[in-house]
Design a protein around this motif. Structure first.
Motif, short mmCIF file in Angstrom:
data_model
loop_
_atom_site.label_atom_id
_atom_site.label_comp_id
_atom_site.label_asym_id
_atom_site.label_seq_id
_atom_site.Cartn_x
_atom_site.Cartn_y
_atom_site.Cartn_z
N ILE A 197 0.83 -1.21 0.00
CA ILE A 197 0.00 0.00 0.00
C ILE A 197 0.87 1.25 0.00
CG2 ILE A 197 -1.80 1.23 1.27
CD1 ILE A 197 -2.74 -1.42 2.38
N LEU A 198 1.98 1.21 0.73
CA LEU A 198 2.88 2.37 0.77
C LEU A 198 3.43 2.69 -0.62
CD1 LEU A 198 4.51 4.47 2.36
CD2 LEU A 198 6.23 2.69 2.77
N ASN A 199 3.87 1.68 -1.35
CA ASN A 199 4.38 1.93 -2.69
C ASN A 199 3.29 2.40 -3.64
OD1 ASN A 199 7.40 0.90 -3.13
ND2 ASN A 199 6.44 -0.38 -1.58
N MET A 200 2.06 1.96 -3.40
CA MET A 200 0.95 2.44 -4.21
C MET A 200 0.70 3.92 -3.94
SD MET A 200 -2.84 0.74 -4.52
CE MET A 200 -2.09 -0.82 -5.00
N LEU A 201 0.83 4.34 -2.67
CA LEU A 201 0.65 5.75 -2.34
C LEU A 201 1.75 6.60 -2.97
CD1 LEU A 201 -0.41 5.59 1.42
CD2 LEU A 201 -1.85 5.80 -0.59
N LYS A 202 2.96 6.06 -3.09
CA LYS A 202 4.05 6.80 -3.73
C LYS A 202 3.70 7.12 -5.18
CE LYS A 202 7.75 4.80 -0.90
NZ LYS A 202 8.98 3.96 -0.92
N VAL A 203 2.96 6.23 -5.82
CA VAL A 203 2.58 6.45 -7.22
C VAL A 203 1.53 7.55 -7.34
CG1 VAL A 203 1.59 5.37 -9.27
CG2 VAL A 203 3.16 4.07 -7.82
N TYR A 204 0.59 7.59 -6.40
CA TYR A 204 -0.55 8.48 -6.52
C TYR A 204 -0.42 9.77 -5.73
CZ TYR A 204 -2.89 4.49 -8.65
OH TYR A 204 -3.22 3.45 -9.47
N CYS A 205 0.65 9.95 -4.96
CA CYS A 205 0.83 11.20 -4.21
C CYS A 205 1.30 12.30 -5.18
CB CYS A 205 1.84 11.01 -3.08
SG CYS A 205 1.14 10.27 -1.60
N ASP A 206 0.36 12.81 -5.92
CA ASP A 206 0.66 13.81 -6.94
C ASP A 206 -0.57 14.70 -7.11
OD1 ASP A 206 0.58 14.55 -10.11
OD2 ASP A 206 2.63 14.48 -9.34
N PRO A 207 -0.40 16.00 -7.33
CA PRO A 207 -1.57 16.88 -7.50
C PRO A 207 -2.43 16.51 -8.70
CG PRO A 207 0.41 18.16 -7.06
CD PRO A 207 0.86 16.76 -7.29
N GLY A 208 -1.89 15.76 -9.64
CA GLY A 208 -2.69 15.36 -10.78
C GLY A 208 -3.68 14.25 -10.49
N ASN A 209 -3.61 13.65 -9.31
CA ASN A 209 -4.52 12.57 -8.90
C ASN A 209 -5.37 13.03 -7.73
OD1 ASN A 209 -3.35 10.67 -10.77
ND2 ASN A 209 -1.63 10.46 -9.35
#
Length: 856
Positions: A31-43
């Protein structure tokens, strides 16, 4: 990441699905690595189901990795305007379910722009109506976003019929990913570097064996009694082996909830006794003999034998249990000796039985110190980690290592039993307590010559330079599984002593060793051979294995429709129209069959719901039936169905509390004043009985007649109040749907402005409550016109002096004025009767007499 962690991450990213993994396999890293992918203002990604500890862990790990846009948390402290701004900024959001439901209904959050939703603890989706409501609202307006769910509790999916299919249906998910410990990739990844395991099988003492046998016999008797009284119960769940499992009572309660109200009082007491007996087995191997005897002594009372148990304390096995527990503490004391003799005998011999695990811990530490001293060359100290179940056990182990067994047992004896049996000599060493927050007082030199630190409570450290190791003691229950995992990576222990076994932590050790292959870890596994402790550990592993095997079979045989995800064609879960297909066709053509085919305008049905009601399942069910929900903070009522109908919803427990503290009286007063049709909804649990009978709802001090009598007084005092009885939230949704048919829709602005504190000049608080209550009981006086009288009259004498015409102008009703004037001015005369006349013939004679208006 390990190989299986990377594969689990990739499979979760490639397609929406439900991922179920065994406990301790570091799902949080995926889950942590998934959050690294989506922690972006575009999401814009929403996280559901995370605890505060998990949120802090993910935030901290992301900040360590240099994440410039960490997750944000939205609570009630954030205003509405601020929430809308945060939604537009994007990123990953932690948000409470109640706030998210309201913002979705009020269209404050752009649902169509949500990238996806991540659901943790997916096995709880069936018990959380708000999570299911959120996912349904999301999928109705967003066909492109993802839904990814995770769970580390495979056993939760083994209970009930088609449990995993129902969970996937509520999640709008088609794919199921299983990761048991015996999966090939998982096993291969962990076998690359495994810790050295030393299994130490301890022997129970003679008295401990007698106690364990006695308790198991009592459990067997109790199980047989439950089966004898209830032959219809599931026998595969109710076994002696399952009763020693930690999750037994949770599973049994799930099975018995639908029929709990039908069980007799004795059956319910037997089930409670099973829980007590299991605790005895746990305390036997975990705590010392003095603590165990003190617990047993509390159970051996006349009140316990008569009122608080099903009678097992009268069995022969119970007598064996009591005697063996006492002999562990008083092995050489004769009961016939006086207190003085017993005290002297106590001073002569130390007859208290020592915990066998204490001695083994001491021997292991001596062995480790000798090994470290022999092979250490750089002068560094290795860390030894002792794992116990809770902080209490951790404290006992620490005290044992610091002052020894004899002094510890004597101190505990004096604390628990000293007043009754006399104090014992504690030895030469005296304990120095830690006084003052943040200051570590210097304790006496430890007997075992260690530096001891307890993690999870106030630490007591003994600084000693002849010490070769750093000793850390940890109680697993003092922190979450994430904190226990972080402890391994922070202190990097070379030696680990499992004083108490735990499957999750054992798996965490395996993952820790696999991530640190150069660190050769040694694990000492302490367990009583042939004990309930060993059997409970094996039972947990077996039940998890069986749960995964069942899930594998279910995955191979389950039939999943193509529209399960709701991305292309709306499935049944997304439908909001409760009508028949023929009615839908007619209304779609703007035609009604009831009025001869005349056109009629379509008006969307709407219900105003109080914000606090979103903790229940009812708003979700109303929305699913095609009724729009308008969330507003209401001061009067919980649900506004029409401009005239206001409903106050009460569960059975809320009803009892509101009747006792008088809150329901005030609520009924407010509803009766502002609405023409006030209603009290009494909603029962759909898993329980639709009645007040039995002890399921009412305790011994509350009787059925008491509740009904108070409800009768309520209806007498408020004639307009109607009481609705509903067996479940589903029945309530159907009832509300029927009540709204053919009626106007409520106005949110009007409902929001109504309140007890918005009476202006007619505020009831400035009037004499005794006079107001008397006036409210007069004919013609209602909750709407009573304040007109109170505002225009100084006292009751002024009211008597008004004419009927004056009262009609004041009350706004000639009928109410006539009733009030007649009640105030008519005279009742009773004619005299002879003493021989029977009482049955006595009838009052009413004679009206007009009184002229007089001024005084």
């Amino acid at each position: 990441m390990l190989e299986y962690e990377n594969e689990m991450f990739l499979s979760s990213m490639q397609e929406d699905g439900l991922t179920i993994a065994a406990k301790g396999l570091s799902m949080e890293k995926v889950i942590l690595n998934m959050l690294k992918v989506y922690c972006d203002p575009g999401n814009l990604v929403l996280m559901l189901g995370c605890s505060d500890t998990e949120e802090q862990y993910f935030r901290g790990e992301l900040e360590k990795d240099g994440c410039t846009y960490p997750p944000k948390k939205i609570t009630t402290d954030v205003s509405t305007g601020e929430r809308e701004r945060v939604y537009r900024e994007g990123g990953v959001l932690y948000i409470t379910t109640r706030i998210l439901v309201v913002d979705m209904l009020m269209e404050r959050i752009p649902i169509s722009l949500i990238t996806g939703i991540i659901v943790t603890k997916a096995h709880r989706i069936m018990d959380s109506a708000q999570d299911s409501f959120i996912l349904r609202l999301y999928r109705q307006k967003n066909k492109e976003g993802f839904i990814k769910a995770f769970s580390a509790s495979p056993v939760s999916f083994s209970a009930g019929f088609c449990q995993v299919e129902r969970v996937m249906k509520n999640l709008f998910i088609r794919h199921l990913h299983l990761w048991p410990r015996f999966q090939k990739t998982v096993a291969t990844s962990l076998e690359v570097a495994q810790p050295e395991v030393v299994e130490l099988h301890l022997q129970l003492t003679t008295k401990m064996k007698e106690i364990q046998t006695a308790v198991l016999e009592i459990i067997s008797f109790t199980v047989k009694e439950v089966k004898r009284l209830n032959p219809h119960l599931l026998t595969e769940v109710l076994t002696v082996e399952n009763t020693i499992s930690k999750s037994f009572h949770k599973i049994l309660q799930q099975e018995l909830n639908p029929i709990w109200h039908q069980l007799s009082g004795k059956t319910r007491q037997l089930i409670q006794d099973l829980k007590t007996l299991r605790n005895l087995l746990v305390y036997l191997t975990q705590y010392d003999c003095i603590t165990f005897y003190n617990l047993i002594a509390a159970l051996r009372t006349a009140e316990m034998a008569i009122n608080s148990s099903s009678g097992w304390v009268l069995l022969d096995s119970a007598e064996t249990l009591f005697l063996a527990s006492k002999e562990r503490v008083f092995a050489s004391i004769e009961p016939s000796k006086p207190k003085q003799a017993r005290t002297e005998n106590n001073k002569e011999k130390s007859d208290i039985e020592e915990n066998p695990k204490w001695t083994i811990v001491s021997e292991i530490l001596d062995e480790i110190k000798a090994e470290v001293k022999e092979y250490a060359t750089d002068g560094s100290k290795d860390t030894v980690l002792i794992i116990t179940k809770d902080d209490r056990t951790a404290g006992q182990v620490q005290d044992y290592l610091e002052i020894g067994a004899k002094a510890l047992l004597n101190r505990m004896f004096n604390k628990v039993l000293g007043e009754k049996y006399g104090r014992r000599e504690e030895g030469k060493q005296k304990e120095v307590k830690n006084k003052g927050q943040g200051k570590n007082s210097s304790a006496a030199p430890p007997v075992k010559n260690n530096t001891v630190r307890i993690v999870g409570k106030d630490s007591i450290s003994g600084e000693n330079k002849e010490s070769e190791i750093n000793l850390v003691i940890r109680g697993l229950d003092s922190g979450s599984y994430l904190e226990n995992r972080a402890l391994l990576h922070d202190i990097k222990p070379r030696f680990i002593l499992l004083y108490d076994s735990d499957v999750t932590f054992v798996r965490q050790i395996e993952v820790y060793q696999a991530n640190n292959p150069n660190l050769k870890t040694r694990v000492y596994f302490l367990m009583y051979k042939g004990s309930v402790e060993e059997q409970a550990y094996l039972t947990v592993i077996r039940r998890e294995k069986e749960a995964f095997e069942k899930l594998i079979k279910d995955k191979a045989t389950m039939v999943i429709p193509e529209d399960r995800e709701g991305k292309t064609v709306d499935n049944d879960q997304l439908s909001r129209d409760p009508q028949k297909p023929s009615q839908i066709l007619l209304e779609s053509q703007n035609i009604t069959s009831r009025k001869g085919g005349l056109n009629k305008p379509l008006v969307q049905s709407k219900v105003i719901v109080d914000m606090r009601e979103f903790r229940s399942e009812l708003p979700s069910l109303l929305h699913k039936r095609g009724i729009d929900i308008d969330p507003i903070t209401l001061e009067v009522g919980d649900y506004i169905l029409t401009p005239e109908i206001c409903v106050e919803r009460k569960s059975v427990s809320d009803l009892i509390g509101s009747l006792n503290n008088g809150r329901l009286y005030n609520q009924a007063t407010s509803m009766s004043r502002f609405y023409e049709r006030p209603m009290l909804l009494i909603e029962f649990d759909d898993k329980g009985s639709f009645s007040f009978q039995g002890k399921y709802y009412l305790s011994k001090d509350i009787q059925y007649s008491d509740i009904m009598a108070k409800l009768q007084l309520l209806t007498i005092h408020f004639p307009k109040l109607r009481i609705l009885w509903s067996p479940s939230p589903h029945a309530t949704a159907e009832l509300f749907y029927e009540l709204k048919q053919g009626r106007d829709q409520p106005d949110p602005k009007t409902a929001a402005t109504l309140g007890v504190d918005i009476i202006d000049d007619f505020n009831s608080d400035k009037y004499n409550p005794q006079v107001r209550d008397f006036l409210a009981k007069l004919p013609g006086i209602t909750t709407k016109n009573i304040f007109c009288i109170l505002n225009n009259c100084e006292n009751l004498l002024d009211l008597v002096q008004y004419t009927e015409e004056d009262l009609a102008k004041m009350l706004g009703s000639h009928q109410a004025a006539h009733q009030l004037y007649t009640a105030l001015h008519d005279k009742i005369e009773v004619p005299e009767t002879s003493t021989n006349q029977s009482k049955q013939n006595k009838k009052p004679v009413f004679k009206s007499r007009f009184k002229s208006k007089k001024k005084t």
